[in-house]
Write an enzyme that holds these catalytic residues in place. Structure first.
Site, short mmCIF file in Angstrom:
data_model
loop_
_atom_site.label_atom_id
_atom_site.label_comp_id
_atom_site.label_asym_id
_atom_site.label_seq_id
_atom_site.Cartn_x
_atom_site.Cartn_y
_atom_site.Cartn_z
N GLU A 41 -0.14 -8.69 4.97
CA GLU A 41 0.46 -7.55 4.26
C GLU A 41 1.73 -8.07 3.60
OE1 GLU A 41 1.38 -4.07 6.72
OE2 GLU A 41 3.08 -3.67 5.40
N ARG A 45 9.28 -5.97 -0.68
CA ARG A 45 10.72 -5.94 -0.39
C ARG A 45 11.44 -7.03 -1.14
NH1 ARG A 45 10.74 -5.20 6.02
NH2 ARG A 45 9.05 -3.68 5.99
N LYS A 128 -0.80 3.70 9.52
CA LYS A 128 0.14 2.76 10.13
C LYS A 128 1.08 3.57 11.03
CE LYS A 128 3.91 -0.28 8.59
NZ LYS A 128 4.19 -1.39 7.67
C1 3PG Z 1 6.84 -3.51 8.36
O1 3PG Z 1 7.26 -3.40 7.22
O2 3PG Z 1 5.70 -3.23 8.66
C2 3PG Z 1 7.77 -3.93 9.43
O3 3PG Z 1 9.01 -4.30 8.95
C3 3PG Z 1 7.24 -5.03 10.26
O4 3PG Z 1 7.87 -4.89 11.45
P1 3PG Z 1 8.47 -6.12 12.25
O5 3PG Z 1 9.20 -6.97 11.24
O6 3PG Z 1 9.35 -5.49 13.26
O7 3PG Z 1 7.30 -6.85 12.84
#
Ligand code: 3PG
Length: 213
Positions: A41, A45, A128
């Site tokens: 995924e 960002r 999700k």
């Molecule tokens: C996301 O965007 O799904 C989360 O930031 C991922 O979460 P994590 O970095 O805490 O694993």
């Protein structure tokens, strides 16, 4: 669930990628494939994200998804880049509808029963659960899924190699997302051997956890 999405989620692990440079795409895809992961995924960002998606699609057989998709324009951009599915941190009718117009599966983010019900009303039964740990973790997700028959979950947010197993033991959990095997630091330093090892370990944990549930 579409065939592509089913293939993406089959190993039970969704690495969540925040990539600052498009150059990481090919070696990252290679490391993930070698570990038996079927997807990534790639989050919107960073400005590099669409190009990362494009390059991962071109250089591998991974089913590449896009994350942090918040607007219809984001949907257009990631579909144009080749994303096979869309993940959103929250539930947006406009995002869901635009994905449907493109024929691309979408996993909206939900944290509460109300949000999961709203997602189901829009036809999104696979969601999700985000941010998973901050919203009560495994206990909260067990309670949520018990109350919402028909909904399926990809918990993400704060999950670690240690907590992964507990999420995957929940029957309604289709896969777990997280960045622990693809941290920005690992990508920035080119530590793709570590990405591969951590991903391999995650896939192995998923296999065991599913065997026991
Ligand atoms: C996301 O965007 O799904 C989360 O930031 C991922 O979460 P994590 O970095 O805490 O694993």
């Amino acid at each position: 669930m579409s065939d592509a999405l089913a293939r993406a989620l089959a190993p039970g692990i969704v690495p969540v990628v925040v990539a600052e440079a498009a150059e990481v795409a090919a070696p990252l895809a290679e490391a993930l494939e070698a570990a038996g992961v079927a997807t990534a995924e790639v989050t919107l960002r960073t400005s590099a994200a669409p190009e990362v998606i494009r390059r991962m699609v071109a250089s591998s057989s991974l089913v590449v998804g896009a994350g942090t998709v918040r607007t219809a324009a984001d949907v257009d951009a990631v579909v144009e880049a080749g994303a096979a599915y869309v993940v959103s941190p929250g539930l947006s009718r406009r995002v869901v509808e635009r994905c449907r117009e493109h024929g691309v599966p979408v996993l909206p983010g939900v944290a509460t029963p109300t949000e999961a019900m709203a997602a189901a009303e829009l036809g999104a039964h696979l969601v999700k659960f985000f941010p998973a740990e901050a919203n009560g973790g495994v206990g909260a997700l067990r309670a949520l899924s018990a109350a919402l028959p028909g909904s399926r979950f990809v918990p993400t947010g704060g999950i670690t190699a240690a907590s992964l197993r507990h999420y995957l033991e929940i029957p309604e959990v289709v896969a777990c997302g997280g960045s622990w095997m693809v941290t920005p630091q690992l990508l920035d330093t080119g530590a793709f051997d570590v990405v591969r090892r951590l991903s391999l370990e995650a896939v192995a944990v998923a296999r065991v956890a599913r065997g026991t549930r």
